[in-house]
Scaffold this motif. Structure first.
Motif, PDB file in Angstrom:
ATOM      1  N   PRO A  82       0.815  -1.216   0.000  1.00 16.24           N
ATOM      2  CA  PRO A  82       0.000   0.000   0.000  1.00 16.24           C
ATOM      3  C   PRO A  82       0.850   1.268   0.000  1.00 16.24           C
ATOM      4  O   PRO A  82       1.918   1.316   0.605  1.00 16.24           O
ATOM      5  CB  PRO A  82      -0.818  -0.126   1.287  1.00 16.24           C
ATOM      6  CG  PRO A  82      -0.050  -1.071   2.152  1.00 16.24           C
ATOM      7  CD  PRO A  82       0.611  -2.028   1.221  1.00 16.24           C
ATOM      8  N   SER A  83       0.365   2.283  -0.709  1.00 21.74           N
ATOM      9  CA  SER A  83       1.043   3.572  -0.740  1.00 21.74           C
ATOM     10  C   SER A  83       0.811   4.295   0.592  1.00 21.74           C
ATOM     11  O   SER A  83       0.006   3.873   1.422  1.00 21.74           O
ATOM     12  CB  SER A  83       0.494   4.422  -1.885  1.00 21.74           C
ATOM     13  OG  SER A  83      -0.880   4.729  -1.650  1.00 21.74           O
ATOM     14  N   GLU A 110      -2.810   5.107   0.776  1.00 22.01           N
ATOM     15  CA  GLU A 110      -3.661   3.939   1.045  1.00 22.01           C
ATOM     16  C   GLU A 110      -3.568   3.485   2.494  1.00 22.01           C
ATOM     17  O   GLU A 110      -4.534   2.955   3.052  1.00 22.01           O
ATOM     18  CB  GLU A 110      -3.281   2.800   0.111  1.00 22.01           C
ATOM     19  CG  GLU A 110      -3.724   3.027  -1.329  1.00 22.01           C
ATOM     20  CD  GLU A 110      -3.207   1.974  -2.281  1.00 22.01           C
ATOM     21  OE1 GLU A 110      -3.902   1.677  -3.274  1.00 22.01           O
ATOM     22  OE2 GLU A 110      -2.092   1.444  -2.040  1.00 22.01           O
ATOM     23  N   LYS A 111      -2.415   3.727   3.112  1.00 22.93           N
ATOM     24  CA  LYS A 111      -2.258   3.337   4.512  1.00 22.93           C
ATOM     25  C   LYS A 111      -3.184   4.127   5.434  1.00 22.93           C
ATOM     26  O   LYS A 111      -3.475   3.693   6.549  1.00 22.93           O
ATOM     27  CB  LYS A 111      -0.805   3.528   4.948  1.00 22.93           C
ATOM     28  CG  LYS A 111       0.168   2.535   4.321  1.00 22.93           C
ATOM     29  CD  LYS A 111       1.600   2.843   4.721  1.00 22.93           C
ATOM     30  CE  LYS A 111       2.578   1.893   4.045  1.00 22.93           C
ATOM     31  NZ  LYS A 111       3.996   2.217   4.374  1.00 22.93           N
ATOM     32  N   TYR A 146      -9.244  -0.041   5.782  1.00 30.27           N
ATOM     33  CA  TYR A 146      -8.424  -1.142   5.288  1.00 30.27           C
ATOM     34  C   TYR A 146      -8.974  -1.760   4.012  1.00 30.27           C
ATOM     35  O   TYR A 146      -8.236  -2.028   3.060  1.00 30.27           O
ATOM     36  CB  TYR A 146      -8.271  -2.232   6.359  1.00 30.27           C
ATOM     37  CG  TYR A 146      -7.441  -3.386   5.865  1.00 30.27           C
ATOM     38  CD1 TYR A 146      -6.066  -3.247   5.653  1.00 30.27           C
ATOM     39  CD2 TYR A 146      -8.028  -4.612   5.536  1.00 30.27           C
ATOM     40  CE1 TYR A 146      -5.297  -4.290   5.158  1.00 30.27           C
ATOM     41  CE2 TYR A 146      -7.266  -5.649   5.039  1.00 30.27           C
ATOM     42  CZ  TYR A 146      -5.903  -5.490   4.858  1.00 30.27           C
ATOM     43  OH  TYR A 146      -5.151  -6.519   4.353  1.00 30.27           O
ATOM     44  N   ARG A 155      -8.935  -0.267  -0.532  1.00 29.55           N
ATOM     45  CA  ARG A 155      -8.124  -0.503  -1.734  1.00 29.55           C
ATOM     46  C   ARG A 155      -8.520  -1.774  -2.473  1.00 29.55           C
ATOM     47  O   ARG A 155      -8.144  -1.969  -3.634  1.00 29.55           O
ATOM     48  CB  ARG A 155      -6.632  -0.538  -1.372  1.00 29.55           C
ATOM     49  CG  ARG A 155      -6.198  -1.757  -0.575  1.00 29.55           C
ATOM     50  CD  ARG A 155      -4.788  -1.581  -0.018  1.00 29.55           C
ATOM     51  NE  ARG A 155      -3.794  -1.426  -1.055  1.00 29.55           N
ATOM     52  CZ  ARG A 155      -2.804  -2.307  -1.294  1.00 29.55           C
ATOM     53  NH1 ARG A 155      -2.721  -3.414  -0.590  1.00 29.55           N
ATOM     54  NH2 ARG A 155      -1.922  -2.081  -2.230  1.00 29.55           N
ATOM     55  N   TYR A 156      -9.288  -2.631  -1.825  1.00 37.86           N
ATOM     56  CA  TYR A 156      -9.711  -3.872  -2.461  1.00 37.86           C
ATOM     57  C   TYR A 156     -11.069  -3.754  -3.156  1.00 37.86           C
ATOM     58  O   TYR A 156     -11.336  -4.454  -4.139  1.00 37.86           O
ATOM     59  CB  TYR A 156      -9.765  -4.998  -1.418  1.00 37.86           C
ATOM     60  CG  TYR A 156      -8.432  -5.263  -0.768  1.00 37.86           C
ATOM     61  CD1 TYR A 156      -7.453  -6.019  -1.417  1.00 37.86           C
ATOM     62  CD2 TYR A 156      -8.124  -4.747   0.482  1.00 37.86           C
ATOM     63  CE1 TYR A 156      -6.219  -6.250  -0.833  1.00 37.86           C
ATOM     64  CE2 TYR A 156      -6.896  -4.980   1.076  1.00 37.86           C
ATOM     65  CZ  TYR A 156      -5.939  -5.730   0.419  1.00 37.86           C
ATOM     66  OH  TYR A 156      -4.721  -5.957   0.993  1.00 37.86           O
TER      67      TYR A 156
END
Length: 303
Positions: free
Chosen positions: A116-117, A120-121, A125, A128-129
């Protein structure tokens, strides 16, 4: 929630109530009993490697069925999500390649997200999916998935224990929402022994075709076998649910695990062969146009 699993020794193939892809046998490498004759059942029972000739023969049959499944998925607007998890060197990538090499990349999409970028962090959680989940007429295959949090992130300290426990409590509900939305969710864990994992990882060190497969994280994780076993067992205990069960495939023999997994997923995605009109190439005339004498830059023919 799945039943609580008993504590297992390192390298145990699966939790007691986790569903296995292949029928359990005293020795590894067993083929589907229903196709034992066709798939070399005697050799499988003896733990022998499947020959390349027999493997290609069986794989060709399965590829034909995958194409039939693909056309049914498109026709009926099915949404299929297949998750592959397992230790480093378990054979996830090779199994995914075997599934996808004869089907359309417009229908079968493989998702293998990088780390993760920084942005994204900071996200929720699962965020990103979510964009990669299948729409109608798609089969999405995950080469590692949201279960990173239950495995590598937890073991290697990329998340807190509180975050890992929160994930294990949340993910069954997340997957239930997926299933209720009409997604066919299949989760596979590829189980490999420590000896075979060592052989595969060592083979990547000096093989120029495989060096990219051996990441610094793989090396750091190598000595954490027991930690990964514990994380796997707790993941099974929390996320092996009636609506999204785990299926464990023994992967000591790469050829057998590919055939077993493809056979299994074909049984769990309902499909029928769609009748197709017989295709006949029409007659054509060549020579009505004369090609120009253009100075093409040809690729050197060294072979």
């Amino acid at each position: 929630m799945g039943k609580k699993k008993d504590e297992k020794k390192a390298g145990t193939a699966k939790s007691a109530d986790v569903k296995a892809v292949a029928e359990a046998k005293p020795k590894q490498g067993a083929a589907d009993p229903a196709k034992a004759k066709d798939a070399g059942g005697d050799a499988a029972a003896a733990g022998e490697k499947l020959s390349s000739k027999q493997y290609e023969k069986e794989l060709k049959k399965l590829h034909v069925e995958l194409v039939k499944m693909q056309e049914w998925v498109k026709e009926k607007g099915l949404k299929v999500c297949i998750v592959f998890e397992g230790r480093d060197g378990a054979g996830k990538g090779g199994t995914i390649k075997a599934i996808t090499e004869r089907v359309s990349p417009r229908v079968f999409r493989v998702i293998a997200l990088p780390a993760p970028s920084d942005r994204e962090k900071t996200q929720m959680y699962a965020q990103r999916y979510l964009p990669h989940l299948p729409a109608a007429g798609e089969v999405v295959i995950w080469d590692r998935s949201w279960y990173n949090r239950a495995g590598v992130e937890r073991v290697m300290g990329f998340c807190t224990e509180e975050e890992a426990q929160g994930f294990l409590k949340m993910v069954p509900q997340f997957e239930q929402l997926m299933v209720k939305s009409g997604i066919i969710l299949l989760k596979y864990w590829l189980e490999v022994s420590p000896e075979e994992q060592t052989r595969r990882l060592a083979s990547r060190i000096d093989d120029g075709r495989k060096t990219w497969k051996l990441s610094p994280m793989d090396v750091k994780s190598y000595d954490r076998w027991d930690d990964y076993t514990k994380a796997r067992d707790e993941m099974f205990a929390a996320t092996d649910t009636p609506w999204a069960p785990w299926y464990v495939a023994r992967s000591e023999d790469k050829k057998r695990v590919r055939l077993n997994v493809i056979s299994h997923l074909l049984k769990h995605v309902p499909y029928k062969a769609i009748p197709a009109e017989k295709v006949k190439l029409p007659k054509r005339k060549i020579g009505r146009y004369k090609a120009v004498d253009y100075p093409f830059k040809y690729v050197p023919e060294k072979f």
